[in-house]
Design a protein around this motif. Structure first.
Motif, PDB file in Angstrom:
ATOM      1  N   VAL A  24       0.840  -1.202   0.000  1.00 10.66           N
ATOM      2  CA  VAL A  24       0.000   0.000   0.000  1.00 10.66           C
ATOM      3  C   VAL A  24       0.872   1.248   0.000  1.00 10.66           C
ATOM      4  O   VAL A  24       0.620   2.197  -0.754  1.00 10.66           O
ATOM      5  CB  VAL A  24      -0.961  -0.004   1.209  1.00 10.66           C
ATOM      6  CG1 VAL A  24      -1.624   1.348   1.389  1.00 10.66           C
ATOM      7  CG2 VAL A  24      -1.995  -1.092   1.055  1.00 10.66           C
ATOM      8  N   LEU A  25       1.913   1.257   0.807  1.00  7.45           N
ATOM      9  CA  LEU A  25       2.804   2.412   0.875  1.00  7.45           C
ATOM     10  C   LEU A  25       3.490   2.660  -0.463  1.00  7.45           C
ATOM     11  O   LEU A  25       3.529   3.797  -0.950  1.00  7.45           O
ATOM     12  CB  LEU A  25       3.845   2.206   1.981  1.00  7.45           C
ATOM     13  CG  LEU A  25       4.819   3.348   2.208  1.00  7.45           C
ATOM     14  CD1 LEU A  25       4.070   4.584   2.701  1.00  7.45           C
ATOM     15  CD2 LEU A  25       5.877   2.938   3.215  1.00  7.45           C
ATOM     16  N   VAL A  26       4.009   1.625  -1.090  1.00 10.55           N
ATOM     17  CA  VAL A  26       4.656   1.771  -2.396  1.00 10.55           C
ATOM     18  C   VAL A  26       3.652   2.262  -3.432  1.00 10.55           C
ATOM     19  O   VAL A  26       3.962   3.130  -4.257  1.00 10.55           O
ATOM     20  CB  VAL A  26       5.311   0.440  -2.831  1.00 10.55           C
ATOM     21  CG1 VAL A  26       5.740   0.474  -4.279  1.00 10.55           C
ATOM     22  CG2 VAL A  26       6.491   0.117  -1.933  1.00 10.55           C
ATOM     23  N   SER A  27       2.438   1.728  -3.417  1.00  3.94           N
ATOM     24  CA  SER A  27       1.413   2.147  -4.375  1.00  3.94           C
ATOM     25  C   SER A  27       1.028   3.611  -4.194  1.00  3.94           C
ATOM     26  O   SER A  27       0.873   4.344  -5.182  1.00  3.94           O
ATOM     27  CB  SER A  27       0.161   1.280  -4.221  1.00  3.94           C
ATOM     28  OG  SER A  27       0.458  -0.051  -4.492  1.00  3.94           O
ATOM     29  N   VAL A  28       0.877   4.054  -2.968  1.00  2.89           N
ATOM     30  CA  VAL A  28       0.497   5.445  -2.703  1.00  2.89           C
ATOM     31  C   VAL A  28       1.610   6.392  -3.144  1.00  2.89           C
ATOM     32  O   VAL A  28       1.348   7.425  -3.779  1.00  2.89           O
ATOM     33  CB  VAL A  28       0.145   5.641  -1.213  1.00  2.89           C
ATOM     34  CG1 VAL A  28       0.052   7.103  -0.835  1.00  2.89           C
ATOM     35  CG2 VAL A  28      -1.149   4.920  -0.888  1.00  2.89           C
ATOM     36  N   ILE A  29       2.858   6.046  -2.827  1.00  2.55           N
ATOM     37  CA  ILE A  29       3.980   6.900  -3.235  1.00  2.55           C
ATOM     38  C   ILE A  29       4.092   6.935  -4.760  1.00  2.55           C
ATOM     39  O   ILE A  29       4.291   7.998  -5.355  1.00  2.55           O
ATOM     40  CB  ILE A  29       5.286   6.425  -2.579  1.00  2.55           C
ATOM     41  CG1 ILE A  29       5.239   6.686  -1.074  1.00  2.55           C
ATOM     42  CG2 ILE A  29       6.496   7.108  -3.199  1.00  2.55           C
ATOM     43  CD1 ILE A  29       6.378   6.085  -0.300  1.00  2.55           C
ATOM     44  N   SER A  30       3.946   5.790  -5.417  1.00  4.85           N
ATOM     45  CA  SER A  30       4.008   5.738  -6.876  1.00  4.85           C
ATOM     46  C   SER A  30       2.902   6.585  -7.499  1.00  4.85           C
ATOM     47  O   SER A  30       3.137   7.333  -8.458  1.00  4.85           O
ATOM     48  CB  SER A  30       3.864   4.325  -7.399  1.00  4.85           C
ATOM     49  OG  SER A  30       4.660   3.439  -6.742  1.00  4.85           O
ATOM     50  N   ALA A  31       1.693   6.436  -6.986  1.00  2.13           N
ATOM     51  CA  ALA A  31       0.566   7.191  -7.531  1.00  2.13           C
ATOM     52  C   ALA A  31       0.781   8.690  -7.350  1.00  2.13           C
ATOM     53  O   ALA A  31       0.495   9.481  -8.255  1.00  2.13           O
ATOM     54  CB  ALA A  31      -0.731   6.758  -6.854  1.00  2.13           C
ATOM     55  N   ALA A  32       1.309   9.086  -6.188  1.00  2.00           N
ATOM     56  CA  ALA A  32       1.551  10.510  -5.947  1.00  2.00           C
ATOM     57  C   ALA A  32       2.616  11.050  -6.897  1.00  2.00           C
ATOM     58  O   ALA A  32       2.484  12.152  -7.430  1.00  2.00           O
ATOM     59  CB  ALA A  32       1.967  10.724  -4.499  1.00  2.00           C
ATOM     60  N   LEU A  33       3.668  10.280  -7.117  1.00  2.05           N
ATOM     61  CA  LEU A  33       4.725  10.734  -8.014  1.00  2.05           C
ATOM     62  C   LEU A  33       4.267  10.761  -9.469  1.00  2.05           C
ATOM     63  O   LEU A  33       4.555  11.708 -10.209  1.00  2.05           O
ATOM     64  CB  LEU A  33       5.961   9.844  -7.868  1.00  2.05           C
ATOM     65  CG  LEU A  33       6.746   9.991  -6.576  1.00  2.05           C
ATOM     66  CD1 LEU A  33       7.827   8.937  -6.504  1.00  2.05           C
ATOM     67  CD2 LEU A  33       7.336  11.382  -6.451  1.00  2.05           C
TER      68      LEU A  33
END
Length: 87
Positions: A66-75
Motif C-alpha cells: 500500500v505504501l509503495v502504491s500510494v507513493i508511486s501514484a503521488a509521483l
C-alpha cells in the motif's frame, strides 16, 4: 540446553542460535528457558497451519504494498515527474 535444539521454527539457524544465546547470556533460569522452548514449539505448530500462516504473511506484506502504491501514484500524478518532453 540440548532441549533447545529440538525446537523447529522457520528462519535461519544462526538467528535462532543468537536468540537462544542471548537468553542464556541474560542468565535465564532453566524454567524460563523451558517456557521459551514451549512457546516457540507452540508457534511452530501454529505456523505450520496454512490458515494461520496466510493471514500472518499478508499482514506483513500488505502495508508495504500500500505504501509503495500510494507513493508511486503521488509521483506519477505529477506531470513533471518522468515526463517524456523536456520541461
Amino acid at each position: 540446553m540440548t532441549a533447545l535444539w529440538g525446537v523447529t521454527v522457520s528462519g535461519p539457524i544462526w538467528k535462532r542460535i543468537a536468540f537462544y544465546g542471548a537468553v542464556l547470556a541474560a542468565g535465564a533460569s532453566a524454567a524460563e528457558i523451558e517456557a521459551l522452548r514451549a512457546k516457540m514449539a507452540a508457534f511452530a505448530v501454529q505456523y505450520a497451519n496454512p490458515l494461520y500462516r496466510l493471514p500472518m504473511t499478508f499482514s506483513e506484506i500488505f502495508p508495504v504494498g500500500v505504501l509503495v502504491s500510494v507513493i508511486s501514484a503521488a509521483l506519477l500524478r505529477n506531470s513533471r515527474f518522468l515526463s517524456a518532453r523536456k520541461v
